[in-house]
Motif scaffolding. Structure first.
Motif, PDB file in Angstrom:
ATOM      1  N   LEU A   1     -13.109   1.871  -3.632  1.00 38.44           N
ATOM      2  CA  LEU A   1     -12.000   1.079  -4.165  1.00 38.44           C
ATOM      3  C   LEU A   1     -10.890   1.961  -4.729  1.00 38.44           C
ATOM      4  O   LEU A   1      -9.708   1.615  -4.635  1.00 38.44           O
ATOM      5  CB  LEU A   1     -12.516   0.125  -5.243  1.00 38.44           C
ATOM      6  N   LEU A   2     -11.252   3.091  -5.332  1.00 39.16           N
ATOM      7  CA  LEU A   2     -10.226   3.976  -5.890  1.00 39.16           C
ATOM      8  C   LEU A   2      -9.326   4.535  -4.801  1.00 39.16           C
ATOM      9  O   LEU A   2      -8.097   4.599  -4.951  1.00 39.16           O
ATOM     10  CB  LEU A   2     -10.890   5.114  -6.667  1.00 39.16           C
ATOM     11  N   VAL A   3      -9.932   4.924  -3.681  1.00 38.80           N
ATOM     12  CA  VAL A   3      -9.127   5.424  -2.552  1.00 38.80           C
ATOM     13  C   VAL A   3      -8.264   4.311  -1.972  1.00 38.80           C
ATOM     14  O   VAL A   3      -7.106   4.509  -1.616  1.00 38.80           O
ATOM     15  CB  VAL A   3     -10.054   6.008  -1.466  1.00 38.80           C
ATOM     16  N   LEU A   4      -8.850   3.100  -1.893  1.00 35.91           N
ATOM     17  CA  LEU A   4      -8.096   1.962  -1.366  1.00 35.91           C
ATOM     18  C   LEU A   4      -6.896   1.641  -2.240  1.00 35.91           C
ATOM     19  O   LEU A   4      -5.792   1.400  -1.738  1.00 35.91           O
ATOM     20  CB  LEU A   4      -9.023   0.743  -1.266  1.00 35.91           C
ATOM     21  N   ILE A   5      -7.090   1.647  -3.558  1.00 32.76           N
ATOM     22  CA  ILE A   5      -5.978   1.365  -4.473  1.00 32.76           C
ATOM     23  C   ILE A   5      -4.909   2.456  -4.363  1.00 32.76           C
ATOM     24  O   ILE A   5      -3.704   2.173  -4.413  1.00 32.76           O
ATOM     25  CB  ILE A   5      -6.510   1.246  -5.912  1.00 32.76           C
ATOM     26  N   HIS A   6      -5.356   3.695  -4.203  1.00 33.97           N
ATOM     27  CA  HIS A   6      -4.393   4.789  -4.049  1.00 33.97           C
ATOM     28  C   HIS A   6      -3.575   4.632  -2.767  1.00 33.97           C
ATOM     29  O   HIS A   6      -2.349   4.873  -2.759  1.00 33.97           O
ATOM     30  CB  HIS A   6      -5.134   6.124  -4.051  1.00 33.97           C
ATOM     31  N   LYS A   7      -4.217   4.242  -1.666  1.00 34.28           N
ATOM     32  CA  LYS A   7      -3.496   4.057  -0.407  1.00 34.28           C
ATOM     33  C   LYS A   7      -2.575   2.835  -0.459  1.00 34.28           C
ATOM     34  O   LYS A   7      -1.557   2.802   0.243  1.00 34.28           O
ATOM     35  CB  LYS A   7      -4.492   3.915   0.743  1.00 34.28           C
ATOM     36  N   MET A   8      -2.953   1.846  -1.263  1.00 28.91           N
ATOM     37  CA  MET A   8      -2.093   0.667  -1.416  1.00 28.91           C
ATOM     38  C   MET A   8      -0.855   0.962  -2.259  1.00 28.91           C
ATOM     39  O   MET A   8       0.069   0.154  -2.304  1.00 28.91           O
ATOM     40  CB  MET A   8      -2.893  -0.477  -2.048  1.00 28.91           C
TER      41      MET A   8
ATOM     42  N   VAL B   1      -0.457   1.033  -5.532  1.00 28.79           N
ATOM     43  CA  VAL B   1      -0.302   0.032  -6.581  1.00 28.79           C
ATOM     44  C   VAL B   1       0.374   0.669  -7.789  1.00 28.79           C
ATOM     45  O   VAL B   1      -0.006   1.781  -8.198  1.00 28.79           O
ATOM     46  CB  VAL B   1      -1.675  -0.548  -6.982  1.00 28.79           C
ATOM     47  N   PRO B   2       1.368   0.038  -8.378  1.00 35.06           N
ATOM     48  CA  PRO B   2       1.990   0.590  -9.595  1.00 35.06           C
ATOM     49  C   PRO B   2       0.967   0.768 -10.709  1.00 35.06           C
ATOM     50  O   PRO B   2      -0.005   0.026 -10.804  1.00 35.06           O
ATOM     51  CB  PRO B   2       3.038  -0.472  -9.958  1.00 35.06           C
ATOM     52  N   GLU B   3       1.212   1.744 -11.545  1.00 33.47           N
ATOM     53  CA  GLU B   3       0.246   2.087 -12.587  1.00 33.47           C
ATOM     54  C   GLU B   3      -0.002   0.935 -13.544  1.00 33.47           C
ATOM     55  O   GLU B   3      -1.122   0.722 -13.999  1.00 33.47           O
ATOM     56  CB  GLU B   3       0.743   3.305 -13.357  1.00 33.47           C
ATOM     57  N   LYS B   4       1.024   0.135 -13.834  1.00 30.20           N
ATOM     58  CA  LYS B   4       0.858  -0.974 -14.774  1.00 30.20           C
ATOM     59  C   LYS B   4       0.053  -2.124 -14.190  1.00 30.20           C
ATOM     60  O   LYS B   4      -0.409  -2.995 -14.926  1.00 30.20           O
ATOM     61  CB  LYS B   4       2.228  -1.485 -15.229  1.00 30.20           C
ATOM     62  N   LEU B   5      -0.135  -2.131 -12.863  1.00 30.78           N
ATOM     63  CA  LEU B   5      -0.905  -3.192 -12.218  1.00 30.78           C
ATOM     64  C   LEU B   5      -2.269  -2.716 -11.717  1.00 30.78           C
ATOM     65  O   LEU B   5      -3.015  -3.514 -11.152  1.00 30.78           O
ATOM     66  CB  LEU B   5      -0.121  -3.778 -11.038  1.00 30.78           C
ATOM     67  N   GLN B   6      -2.573  -1.437 -11.917  1.00 37.68           N
ATOM     68  CA  GLN B   6      -3.815  -0.903 -11.360  1.00 37.68           C
ATOM     69  C   GLN B   6      -5.046  -1.563 -11.969  1.00 37.68           C
ATOM     70  O   GLN B   6      -6.025  -1.832 -11.273  1.00 37.68           O
ATOM     71  CB  GLN B   6      -3.861   0.615 -11.569  1.00 37.68           C
ATOM     72  N   MET B   7      -5.020  -1.825 -13.280  1.00 33.42           N
ATOM     73  CA  MET B   7      -6.174  -2.449 -13.922  1.00 33.42           C
ATOM     74  C   MET B   7      -6.426  -3.841 -13.361  1.00 33.42           C
ATOM     75  O   MET B   7      -7.565  -4.220 -13.059  1.00 33.42           O
ATOM     76  CB  MET B   7      -5.965  -2.522 -15.431  1.00 33.42           C
ATOM     77  N   PHE B   8      -5.355  -4.611 -13.201  1.00 33.08           N
ATOM     78  CA  PHE B   8      -5.485  -5.971 -12.667  1.00 33.08           C
ATOM     79  C   PHE B   8      -5.987  -5.944 -11.226  1.00 33.08           C
ATOM     80  O   PHE B   8      -6.906  -6.692 -10.856  1.00 33.08           O
ATOM     81  CB  PHE B   8      -4.140  -6.683 -12.741  1.00 33.08           C
ATOM     82  N   VAL B   9      -5.415  -5.074 -10.395  1.00 31.68           N
ATOM     83  CA  VAL B   9      -5.826  -5.000  -8.988  1.00 31.68           C
ATOM     84  C   VAL B   9      -7.261  -4.504  -8.875  1.00 31.68           C
ATOM     85  O   VAL B   9      -8.041  -4.982  -8.036  1.00 31.68           O
ATOM     86  CB  VAL B   9      -4.863  -4.090  -8.212  1.00 31.68           C
ATOM     87  N   THR B  10      -7.651  -3.564  -9.735  1.00 34.49           N
ATOM     88  CA  THR B  10      -9.024  -3.060  -9.710  1.00 34.49           C
ATOM     89  C   THR B  10     -10.028  -4.159 -10.041  1.00 34.49           C
ATOM     90  O   THR B  10     -11.053  -4.307  -9.360  1.00 34.49           O
ATOM     91  CB  THR B  10      -9.176  -1.890 -10.706  1.00 34.49           C
ATOM     92  N   CYS B  11      -9.748  -4.926 -11.092  1.00 37.13           N
ATOM     93  CA  CYS B  11     -10.639  -6.040 -11.456  1.00 37.13           C
ATOM     94  C   CYS B  11     -10.709  -7.078 -10.342  1.00 37.13           C
ATOM     95  O   CYS B  11     -11.787  -7.608 -10.035  1.00 37.13           O
ATOM     96  CB  CYS B  11     -10.158  -6.691 -12.753  1.00 37.13           C
ATOM     97  N   LEU B  12      -9.559  -7.360  -9.709  1.00 36.94           N
ATOM     98  CA  LEU B  12      -9.530  -8.341  -8.628  1.00 36.94           C
ATOM     99  C   LEU B  12     -10.352  -7.868  -7.434  1.00 36.94           C
ATOM    100  O   LEU B  12     -11.150  -8.633  -6.865  1.00 36.94           O
ATOM    101  CB  LEU B  12      -8.082  -8.600  -8.215  1.00 36.94           C
ATOM    102  N   LEU B  13     -10.199  -6.592  -7.051  1.00 38.48           N
ATOM    103  CA  LEU B  13     -10.947  -6.065  -5.907  1.00 38.48           C
ATOM    104  C   LEU B  13     -12.439  -5.991  -6.199  1.00 38.48           C
ATOM    105  O   LEU B  13     -13.268  -6.262  -5.326  1.00 38.48           O
ATOM    106  CB  LEU B  13     -10.412  -4.686  -5.532  1.00 38.48           C
ATOM    107  N   HIS B  14     -12.810  -5.630  -7.437  1.00 33.30           N
ATOM    108  CA  HIS B  14     -14.226  -5.601  -7.802  1.00 33.30           C
ATOM    109  C   HIS B  14     -14.832  -7.004  -7.724  1.00 33.30           C
ATOM    110  O   HIS B  14     -15.966  -7.178  -7.249  1.00 33.30           O
ATOM    111  CB  HIS B  14     -14.396  -5.033  -9.207  1.00 33.30           C
TER     112      HIS B  14
END
Length: 205
Positions: A96-103, A105-118
């Motif tokens: 998921l970390l690699v996926l978020i990096h390739k997407m 995602v802005p730093e202020k939204l990373q926590m939200f996107v991480t929780c959503l993907l998990h």
């Protein structure tokens, strides 16, 4: 996340509050000054929609178990293989970390996107686990699978829902027209309060 809430979400909410306040003020003003115009507006928005034909397809019986009942072995093998592939990919191949990096995602939204993907990953794992268990039952215990299927196979009646949708409610219009002065004054006061409050908050951003 707090910065995102402050500079994006709160101004958006305050803008909606201002819009609803202005609309409420205009409606209350019309209710106070011209009751006939208010009745015309009310009749314009009081539309009757026939939902009998639009929701008729909900009462159609759709049978989706004929493949499992007729070919339990092949269905079980395909379902088990697909579930195992999904579980293997999610558990060992997905980062998921690699996926978020390739997407990007802005730093202020990373926590939200991480929780959503998990959450999505966990839900998919549970679904694949249920699919794997169903496939094993189809291969080795098709009769037991049919018993489970018969218990969860039931008919859902949508006629009560259609009857509720076809009901006509005029109580709100009747109360507004009978007490137009009181409701109009309350509406103006409430709308002015919302307008002043939203403008005051918007000026502070």
């Amino acid at each position: 996340m707090d910065l995102w809430m402050k500079h994006i979400t709160l101004p958006y909410v305050e803008s909606l509050t201002l819009l609803f306040g202005v609309l409420g003020f205009l409606v209350s003003l019309v209710l106070l000054t011209s009751l006939d115009l208010m009745k015309i507006i009310s009749n314009f928005f009081n539309k009757q929609v026939d939902v009998d034909r639009k929701f008729k397809f909900l009462n159609t019986y759709v049978r989706a178990d004929f493949l499992f009942s007729r070919y339990p072995l092949y269905s079980g093998i395909v379902l088990s293989a697909a579930s195992l592939f999904v579980l293997y990919f999610l558990c060992f191949r997905l980062d998921l970390l690699v996926l978020i990096h390739k997407m990007r995602v802005p730093e202020k939204l990373q926590m939200f996107v991480t929780c959503l993907l998990h959450s999505m990953t966990l839900f998919t794992k549970l679904t694949a686990g249920v699919g794997l268990l169903s496939g094993v039952l189809l291969i080795f215990c098709p009769s037991f699978f049919k018993k489970i299927e018969s218990k969860v196979d039931y008919w859902i009646m949508t006629e009560p829902l259609e009857e509720k949708l076809n009901e006509i409610h005029k109580d709100t219009d009747t109360i507004c027209f009978l007490h137009s002065l009181l409701i109009g004054i309350l509406g103006v006061i409430s709308s002015m309060f919302l307008i002043i409050l939203s403008i005051s908050n918007l000026l502070h951003y």
